[in-house]
Design a protein around this motif. Sequence first.
Motif, short mmCIF file in Angstrom:
data_model
loop_
_atom_site.label_atom_id
_atom_site.label_comp_id
_atom_site.label_asym_id
_atom_site.label_seq_id
_atom_site.Cartn_x
_atom_site.Cartn_y
_atom_site.Cartn_z
N VAL B 639 0.84 -1.21 0.00
CA VAL B 639 0.00 0.00 0.00
C VAL B 639 0.87 1.25 0.00
O VAL B 639 0.65 2.19 -0.77
N LEU B 659 -3.74 3.15 -8.48
CA LEU B 659 -4.85 3.36 -7.53
C LEU B 659 -5.62 2.07 -7.36
O LEU B 659 -5.98 1.67 -6.24
N VAL B 662 -3.71 -0.28 -5.14
CA VAL B 662 -3.88 0.06 -3.72
C VAL B 662 -5.23 -0.43 -3.22
O VAL B 662 -5.34 -1.02 -2.14
N GLY B 663 -6.28 -0.20 -4.04
CA GLY B 663 -7.62 -0.63 -3.63
C GLY B 663 -7.70 -2.13 -3.41
O GLY B 663 -8.26 -2.59 -2.41
N VAL B 666 -6.04 -3.06 -0.25
CA VAL B 666 -6.89 -2.74 0.89
C VAL B 666 -7.90 -3.86 1.10
O VAL B 666 -8.16 -4.28 2.23
N PHE B 669 -6.31 -6.54 2.85
CA PHE B 669 -6.26 -6.20 4.28
C PHE B 669 -7.55 -6.62 4.97
O PHE B 669 -7.55 -7.19 6.05
N GLN B 682 -15.33 -4.26 -1.42
CA GLN B 682 -14.19 -3.49 -1.87
C GLN B 682 -13.69 -3.97 -3.22
O GLN B 682 -13.41 -3.17 -4.11
N ILE B 685 -16.25 -2.94 -5.93
CA ILE B 685 -16.31 -1.49 -6.15
C ILE B 685 -15.02 -0.97 -6.73
O ILE B 685 -15.01 -0.09 -7.60
N GLU B 686 -13.89 -1.55 -6.31
CA GLU B 686 -12.62 -1.11 -6.87
C GLU B 686 -12.58 -1.39 -8.36
O GLU B 686 -12.13 -0.56 -9.15
#
Lengths: 113, 801
Positions: B639, B659, B662-663, B666, B669, B682, B685-686
């Motif tokens: 990240v 980006l 990173v999403g 996450v 995570f 997530q 939606i990412e």
Amino acid sequence: MEVLMSIVVGILFSAAVYLMLSKSLLRIIIGTGLLSHGAHLLILTMGGLKTGAAPLLGEHAKVYVDPLPQALILTAIVISFGVTSFFLVLAYRSYQELGTDDMDQLRGNDQYE
Amino acid sequence: MSYLHLAILAPLLFSIFIPFFYKIFRRIHTGWFVLPLPIILFIYFLTFIPITSNQKTIIESLNWIPSLGINFTAKVDGLGLLFALLITGIGALVVLYSIYYLAKDKEKLNTFYVYLLLFMGAMLGVVLSDNLIVMYAFWELTSFSSFLLIGYWYERDKSRYGAQKSMLITVFGGLAMLCGIILLYIMTGTFSITEIVPQSNEIFHHALFIPALLCILLGAFTKSAQFPFYIWLPDAMEAPTPVSAYLHSATMVKAGIYLVARFTPVFGESSVWFWLVAGVGMITLIWGSVFAVKQTDLKSILAFSTVSQLGLIMSLLGVGAAALHYEALDDNIFTVATTAAIFHLINHATFKGSLFMAAGIIDHETGTRDIHKLGGLMHVMPITFTISMIGAFSMAGLPPFNGFLSKEMFFTAMVHVTEMDIFNLETWGVLFPVIAWFASVFTFIYCMILVFKTFMGKYQPEKLGKKPHEAPIGMLISPIILVSLVIIFGLFPNLLSDSLISPAMAAVLPSLLQVGGVFEVHITFWHGLTIELFMTMGVIIMGLILYKTYPKWKKIYKAIPEKLSINGFYDGTIERSQSVSNKLMNMNMNGSIRSYLAYIFAFLIIILSTTLIWKNAFKLDTSNVSSIGVYEVVLAIFVMVGSISILFVKSRMTSIILLGAVGYTVSLFYVLFRAPDLALTQLVIETISVALFLVCFYHLPKLRKFETRLTFKLTNALISFGVGAVVTAIALSAHSNKLFSSISQYYVENTYEEAAGKNMVNVILVDFRGFDTLFEITVLAIAALGIYSMIKLRLNRGKEG
């Protein structure tokens, strides 16, 4: 782990703010995307990490992780998605109409002075 | 609602009908409809004289806002009645004069008389209100109506300038006075002057005494054109002459005098009051009289002379307040100052009103007010000459006119100051008679200039705008009445003493009176060969010498640089404050979103970090943290690297993909931190977000072929680093300071029992906290509709709306 996550969140925020202070509209929106990731991770971290099983009663565990932050984050993800997609289309339309994505050229002051 | 209230409000109510009179009766001058009202009011107020001369007061109250202690309480005592008679009496004369002064077919008479009546009602309200808030309301109405009257010929630049200047200065003072009123309320718990006066002893020892005193005096000084606030009065001369005669000589400028007189029983015992009122009055007196000599315009001379005479009255009131220190009334020689102040107040209203009207006649009949162009009018306008001469001689303090009497009393009062043994007057007191004498010399000089430069000397018809002739009789009636008063009061001064002056003194110095006692006022022409008489003779001799040699020494005035004048200071302040605020706003509000964001973030950093440091709130407690695993470290590095590298990549495409990376990390995570629903959402939606980004930014027309790297900016870097650091610090401190445990045990226990579900997150979303979800759905719906309409709705610029 919370300490590490706090630092991760701080770096996400820094990068997001730096992008938001840039000239290009695209970078600003990417910045907001990073900012919302940071905020979501922050909520999760503040709720406490790895203290138990996933919040499903079928697990029959003694301790579960806190379900409330997860619910809050879920709501936040959806809302930020709605707002981000609106912004994206707005940026797209302003591109089409105004022919630029440079924030310095999008200043409203000059032509009304 | 008594007759008294009706009398105060009558001008305000009557002003509503003026435009109708003007529209319907076009052939009759609207002033004739106005004229009866002040006459009736004058006669009505005359009926109070027997009551007030018996030292009685009349109080009529009308509830307005009782819960705040604000009631329309009308009070008639000696002081209020004196002013009410001046306002209505001179008001009637001014209305009569204006009927002949303003042409009915050229001027907008409807607005003129509406403003004038507004002013008259407001003035009556100021002097007859007992409640300070009500008085303040009327006070501001006088400022406002005066503003309208000064700007009556609004198409002229100078009128607008004068109106704005007087508005700014008097409203500034009015607001200061409001502060003083509120401070008085804090000290006494009442807005009623009648109730405040008995508490003057407690007020005197209160910590707020001096601030309240200063605020009230600021209001009085600005309204009464005292030094250094007198500058609006000469510019207010752009008003029509009846207005100047009424507002700027007889009534409004005396509102400050009224205020000082009214508050003398409250503040008078203080040395600050003495030195401010008497001292500022003295400075104004000498300053006004010296600069009046310099003026060349008739109305400017009169304006500066008004300033100077107001200073005289003000200084007398200040000296009169010192009488409160000497208990016994029988041999209290210091009350003569108050007597002189009230007597001169009446005298000034009579002679200054007549002088203004005479100046208006000259202007009206010759077309100019410049004394260089005027001269030799004595034979052309004999009546105006007589009026001017009597008025000016009275103002100069010559016998047998009323100005002589009040000037003698003024000298008496000032000579007595040197005998006082309070407030360091043993040493400084000698300044008072000296300044008074010098100011009187200059007063004498400008009075002579006023009369002789206008009516004597060479007749220069070629310089005048019109062929001069005597004014119509209607225009002369009012000044004739005023100058006959000048003579009558001069010859029979005791007509006034029992009926008006003594009751007014009782209102100014109530603590000196025994119950049922009266001030014995006796004004005599001849006191014998006293020092005052020699002072007057000295004034006349010195004045004559200086008047004769005036052309030789008038160059002195040129030595005073224009830039250092108070007007220059005022104009400079106005201009500089405008340009500075303009610059400041242009600097701040530069239209760039980046700067605004920088302000916002910088403010956030400063507020949060100072709070953290100031409250000593930062705390790092590792006892409550969970262990660090290998996977989490790897993801964290992912990240961090991903988000930082977005800052350095060049192309749009790469940054969008970073980006997305990173999403997705996450969402991993979320998997590690045991949040399956979050991970699912997530991920989905990412994906959609990245797709949207690509649609919007990748498939756009090539606007800029050269994609640039993000340029490095130190301030931006500092701000963003600061935000990150503050967020981290707050997160760490918040985590280390858990004050109470979570409420989530309830959800764990009741998700199945109460809500029949096993997925706690989903049950919270739709059951325990379902409202959030409802509105989150609404947000999505609005976003969808918004996007749809943004794309579909294409109003071209030509047919917008």
